[in-house]
Design a protein around this motif. Structure first.
Motif, mmCIF file in Angstrom:
data_model
loop_
_atom_site.group_PDB
_atom_site.id
_atom_site.type_symbol
_atom_site.label_atom_id
_atom_site.label_comp_id
_atom_site.label_asym_id
_atom_site.label_seq_id
_atom_site.Cartn_x
_atom_site.Cartn_y
_atom_site.Cartn_z
ATOM 1 N N TRP A 174 -7.007 6.661 -6.654
ATOM 2 C CA TRP A 174 -7.314 7.466 -5.465
ATOM 3 C C TRP A 174 -6.777 8.884 -5.595
ATOM 4 C CZ3 TRP A 174 -5.990 2.211 -4.749
ATOM 5 C CH2 TRP A 174 -6.965 1.423 -4.127
ATOM 6 N N ALA A 233 0.850 -1.194 0.000
ATOM 7 C CA ALA A 233 0.000 0.000 0.000
ATOM 8 C C ALA A 233 0.886 1.244 0.000
ATOM 9 C CB ALA A 233 -0.906 -0.005 1.224
ATOM 10 N N GLY A 254 -8.510 9.302 -1.409
ATOM 11 C CA GLY A 254 -8.239 8.125 -0.598
ATOM 12 C C GLY A 254 -6.748 7.889 -0.486
ATOM 13 N N ARG A 255 -6.341 7.187 0.604
ATOM 14 C CA ARG A 255 -4.921 6.904 0.825
ATOM 15 C C ARG A 255 -4.780 5.505 1.418
ATOM 16 N NH1 ARG A 255 -1.667 11.677 3.636
ATOM 17 N NH2 ARG A 255 -0.056 10.857 2.238
ATOM 18 N N PRO A 256 -4.409 4.508 0.630
ATOM 19 C CA PRO A 256 -4.244 3.140 1.140
ATOM 20 C C PRO A 256 -3.187 3.067 2.241
ATOM 21 C CG PRO A 256 -4.311 3.165 -1.262
ATOM 22 C CD PRO A 256 -4.191 4.586 -0.815
ATOM 23 N N ASP A 270 -8.029 2.402 4.375
ATOM 24 C CA ASP A 270 -7.845 3.752 3.835
ATOM 25 C C ASP A 270 -8.178 4.727 4.963
ATOM 26 O OD1 ASP A 270 -8.201 6.274 2.662
ATOM 27 O OD2 ASP A 270 -8.974 5.459 0.790
ATOM 28 N N TYR A 294 -0.442 6.869 -3.591
ATOM 29 C CA TYR A 294 -1.903 6.772 -3.514
ATOM 30 C C TYR A 294 -2.398 5.595 -4.358
ATOM 31 C CZ TYR A 294 -1.203 11.609 -1.972
ATOM 32 O OH TYR A 294 -0.769 12.742 -1.327
ATOM 33 N N HIS A 296 0.785 5.002 0.563
ATOM 34 C CA HIS A 296 -0.066 6.015 1.195
ATOM 35 C C HIS A 296 -0.060 7.335 0.438
ATOM 36 C CE1 HIS A 296 -1.198 8.346 5.063
ATOM 37 N NE2 HIS A 296 -2.234 7.601 4.730
#
Length: 371
Positions: free
Chosen positions: A332, A297, A340-342, A357, A310, A299
């Protein structure tokens, strides 16, 4: 005045980089999941709304636990007859980023301490007061969110980031991955030179530890790279603060150590993508080429002029070495605006992949059906 407020906001965010989100989305706002691009056959859906969802862990009975740093809470998500319920397990905690499950108990990190909730899946609606198994970790909140996970040796691994952007902290206390026994005793340093890891996992075959690491800030848009590292044994040093990437010395601290005598990364990621949670894919739902490879992920950058990250990345291995990287899911980030931000990923028993997220306050479910 606006410029001053913006500058202060950036400084505060830098202190908690990769721990707190820039902002929180209104959960009532529909999420534009149709904009997420995935390989053919894959689909994504909103699985649960969880405020500031961060680290993820799976219980024996299928409960999904999520830490929430800005909310100071730990949540449990259960499913019955197709309906999911989100329950608050604990509140008022200090940066509870990490969660781990072992022998019926939930472990949660809270900066300087690790808490244990016994028989948690039997008492979700009324959990007992947790046991503090240790309160001996540093209490500095800069990189104070501790990712935790149990290794194949049944020890609890705890990440302790550097208490700064770039400095020479006590190597027995900071910029490391430690491990302890389930009762909190037996503290030892497993790996040094780790600036800030918010995700690690063990190769299902070799049992080697792999982890992400976030590079320092303020060296420009294109330095240093974030890293994916492999630690097959205790006692390795992964560079911080002396070297970054494969062999590049830090401009302030690099002269103090020979980069060639430190452990280089298994792979470099693009600078400032903020690579956080990672898991080896061990499920059977996805096509065979994903099995035993790594989902990461990203971020997303916070102070880069052109934002990057992202998204989700897949890292493919052969003979325990990285041979290929590719973007797995993106969308995202739209024209420099992120919705959104994993943060973390978790492989479910059915082979689906959950993704937390913190920015959107969501946990997604990615599944596959042959087209």
């Amino acid at each position: 005045m606006c410029i001053i407020k913006t500058f202060v906001r950036c400084l505060v965010f830098c202190m908690f980089c990769c721990v707190l989100p820039v902002a929180a989305q209104d959960q009532a706002r529909p999420l534009p999941l149709d904009k997420i691009k995935l390989p053919a056959g894959f689909s994504i859906e909103l699985w649960a709304e969880v405020p500031n969802a961060r680290g993820l862990a799976l219980g024996k009975k299928g409960t999904v636990f999520a830490g929430s740093t800005s909310a100071g809470k730990v949540y449990a998500v259960t499913e019955a007859d197709g309906t999911r319920k989100v329950t608050t397990i604990a509140s008022g905690l200090d940066l509870p980023l990490g969660v781990a499950f072992r022998d019926g108990a939930l472990y949660a990190s809270a900066v300087d301490r690790i808490l244990r909730f016994d028989d948690i899946e039997e008492n979700l609606d009324k959990p007992a007061k947790p046991t503090v198994i240790t309160d001996n970790f540093p209490n500095e909140k800069h990189h104070g969110g501790r990712f935790i996970a149990f290794g194949p040796d049944n020890l609890l691994y705890v990440a302790v980031g550097a208490p700064c952007n770039a400095c020479e902290p006590d190597p027995a206390r900071f910029a490391l991955i430690s491990r302890i026994k389930p009762d909190g005793s037996g503290y030892e340093v497993f790996a040094n030179g780790v600036r800030n890891t918010v995700g690690f996992d063990w190769h299902p075959g070799t049992k080697d530890l792999w982890f992400t690491d976030n590079g320092r800030d303020w060296l420009g848009d294109n330095l240093p790279p974030d890293e994916l590292n492999r630690a097959p044994a205790k006692g390795m040093h992964f560079g911080y603060p002396y070297c970054y990437g494969s062999d590049t010395p830090d401009p302030k601290y690099g002269a103090k150590r020979d980069c060639n005598k430190l452990t280089p990364p298994a792979a470099n990621f693009e600078p400032h993508v903020a690579a956080l949670g990672m898991r080896f894919y061990t499920g059977k739902m996805f096509p065979p080429e994903y099995r035993n490879n790594i989902f990461v992920a990203e971020h997303g950058s916070w102070n880069r002029r052109n934002k990057i990250g992202y998204r989700l990345r897949v890292v493919k291995l052969k003979n325990n070495k990285v041979v290929k990287q590719e973007v797995f899911a993106e969308g995202w980030l739209e024209k420099e605006n992120a919705w959104g931000r994993p943060v973390d990923v978790l492989v479910m028993p059915d082979g689906a992949l959950l993704v937390s997220d913190d920015f959107a306050g969501a946990i997604y479910r990615i599944s596959y059906k042959k087209p």
